[in-house]
Write an enzyme that holds these catalytic residues in place. Structure first.
Site, PDB file in Angstrom:
ATOM      1  N   CYS B 125     122.140  -2.675 -12.838  1.00 59.90           N
ATOM      2  CA  CYS B 125     121.605  -1.146 -12.697  1.00 59.90           C
ATOM      3  C   CYS B 125     122.827  -0.828 -12.856  1.00 59.90           C
ATOM      4  CB  CYS B 125     120.579  -1.029 -11.312  1.00 59.90           C
ATOM      5  SG  CYS B 125     120.540   0.445 -11.326  1.00 59.90           S
ATOM      6  N   CYS B 128     122.665   2.360 -10.351  1.00 55.07           N
ATOM      7  CA  CYS B 128     123.474   2.328  -8.602  1.00 55.07           C
ATOM      8  C   CYS B 128     122.495   1.214  -8.563  1.00 55.07           C
ATOM      9  CB  CYS B 128     122.014   3.631  -7.658  1.00 55.07           C
ATOM     10  SG  CYS B 128     120.500   3.866  -8.410  1.00 55.07           S
ATOM     11  N   SER B 129     121.466   0.954  -8.004  1.00 56.88           N
ATOM     12  CA  SER B 129     121.178  -0.696  -7.669  1.00 56.88           C
ATOM     13  C   SER B 129     119.989  -0.464  -7.245  1.00 56.88           C
ATOM     14  CB  SER B 129     122.189  -0.763  -5.999  1.00 56.88           C
ATOM     15  OG  SER B 129     121.284   0.395  -5.002  1.00 56.88           O
ATOM     16  N   CYS B 130     119.160  -0.084  -8.574  1.00 56.84           N
ATOM     17  CA  CYS B 130     117.468  -0.881  -8.720  1.00 56.84           C
ATOM     18  C   CYS B 130     117.220  -2.249  -8.704  1.00 56.84           C
ATOM     19  CB  CYS B 130     116.742   0.396  -9.849  1.00 56.84           C
ATOM     20  SG  CYS B 130     117.311   1.923  -9.846  1.00 56.84           S
TER      21      CYS B 130
END
Lengths: 132, 225
Positions: B125, B128-130
């Site tokens: 991702c 961000c941190s999907c």
């Protein structure tokens, strides 16, 4: 763990439904380890937040009053397991202000700054706050 | 070298004709209000030095295995054992995993990408941190780090090598960029030496990292003994 009434537990460990819940959890543990508040203070704040409920725009909901409030998908939770970390976050915001770590305005502005950072970031690029 | 890191694979290629999400907009949809509130508080406390990123990471790491990737491993092991299931999974992952009870809480869609003899898939991702956390639990710290987010796209082969994964030159590497609307899960290749294994035996070979695509599934019989 009576310190954390109603904490969702599985195999003696906290369980998180979503990453933000773990983030909020880790902030409380870290602030306590730093001595910012005692577990007594924390459990009192949490119990109050749970008692007040997530919809009450009371003094504990420092950001909610200023921002858009909890979104629709947060709004229809019946049992404490689903809303537990919403209360957790409200308690944490409340304590952060009460302990002078931040102010309600500052928190609300920061929420807005993040929202704008997302909206201003072309898709596929890292979202970062511009000037802090 | 035939590396082809295409950050955004065209939907046509992944049989997602029913998905209507839009990849071309020039902004990023913000996460939910409650996620923004956590981000706000966390970023302020970090800036003021009241908490340290390392300490937060350590706390989360302690718990991330608790949620764990067992749901994802279940899906992968079932796909290895059940061809119609696998086909359904590749065609419409969101509905297929929902039938097993794995439903994202924010309506995000899931795409499963299959590793084959010719293709190795890697998920990142960049934003961000999907992460498909209904299947994999909490994202590991490195997944959220800026270097991984950048380098998975710019030099995936090198990143894989650092995870101990050597992808043969003839294999294409495809990099999938997760978003708040679309999450990806890698279906690793079924390891050799697993003929006749039960689903639960297979499940034990499926690691979290293999479903992100930074590693392969654990080896089957020969090497295990």
């Amino acid at each position: 763990m009576s310190l954390f009434p109603d904490l969702p537990i599985e195999n003696n460990e906290p369980v998180f439904k979503e990453p933000w819940e773990a983030q909020a959890f880790s902030l409380v543990i870290a602030l306590h380890e730093k001595g910012v508040f005692s577990w007594d203070e924390w459990s009192e704040a949490l119990a109050k937040a749970i008692h007040w409920g997530p919809h009450q725009a009371g003094e504990n909901d420092v950001v909610q009053r200023v921002g858009e409030g909890l979104g629709g998908r947060m709004g229809e939770k019946g049992n404490i397991g689903d809303s537990y970390y919403q209360h957790w976050l409200a308690a944490l915001e409340h304590l952060a202000v009460a302990k002078g770590l931040s102010e309600a305005d500052e928190l609300a502005q920061r929420v807005q700054a993040w929202r704008e950072a997302y909206l201003a970031t072309p898709h596929g690029q890292p979202v970062e706050l511009a000037n802090n | 070298m035939t590396v082809s890191p295409s950050r955004k694979q065209p939907d046509a290629e992944s049989s997602l004709s029913t998905m209507s999400h839009e990849h071309d907009h020039d902004h990023t949809d913000p996460p939910s209000d409650i996620e923004l509130r956590v981000k706000a508080l966390e970023s302020l406390l970090l800036e003021k030095g009241l908490v340290k990123q390392d300490a937060l990471n350590a706390i989360i790491e302690t718990y991330e295995h608790q949620v764990g990737p067992k749901n994802g491993a279940h899906v992968v092991a079932k796909a290895w054992s059940d061809l119609p299931f696998k086909q359904a999974l590749l065609e419409n992952a969101t509905a297929t995993v929902a039938d097993l009870g794995y439903v994202g809480r924010q309506g995000e869609h899931l795409t499963v990408v299959e590793n084959t003899l010719d293709i190795h898939n890697l998920v990142v991702c960049t934003l961000c941190s999907c992460y498909p956390w209904t299947l994999l639990g909490l994202p590991p710290v490195w997944y959220k780090s800026a270097p991984y987010r950048a380098r998975a796209v710019s030099e995936p082969r090198a990143v894989l090598y650092e995870f101990g994964t050597v992808v043969p030159e003839h294999k294409d590497i495809r990099v999938w960029d997760s978003t708040s609307e679309m999450r990806y899960l890698v279906l690793p290749e079924r390891p050799a030496g697993t003929k006749g294994w039960s689903e639960s035996q297979l499940q034990a070979l499926v690691t979290r990292n293999s479903m992100i695509g930074v590693e392969l599934a654990r080896p089957g019989a020969e090497e295990v003994k």
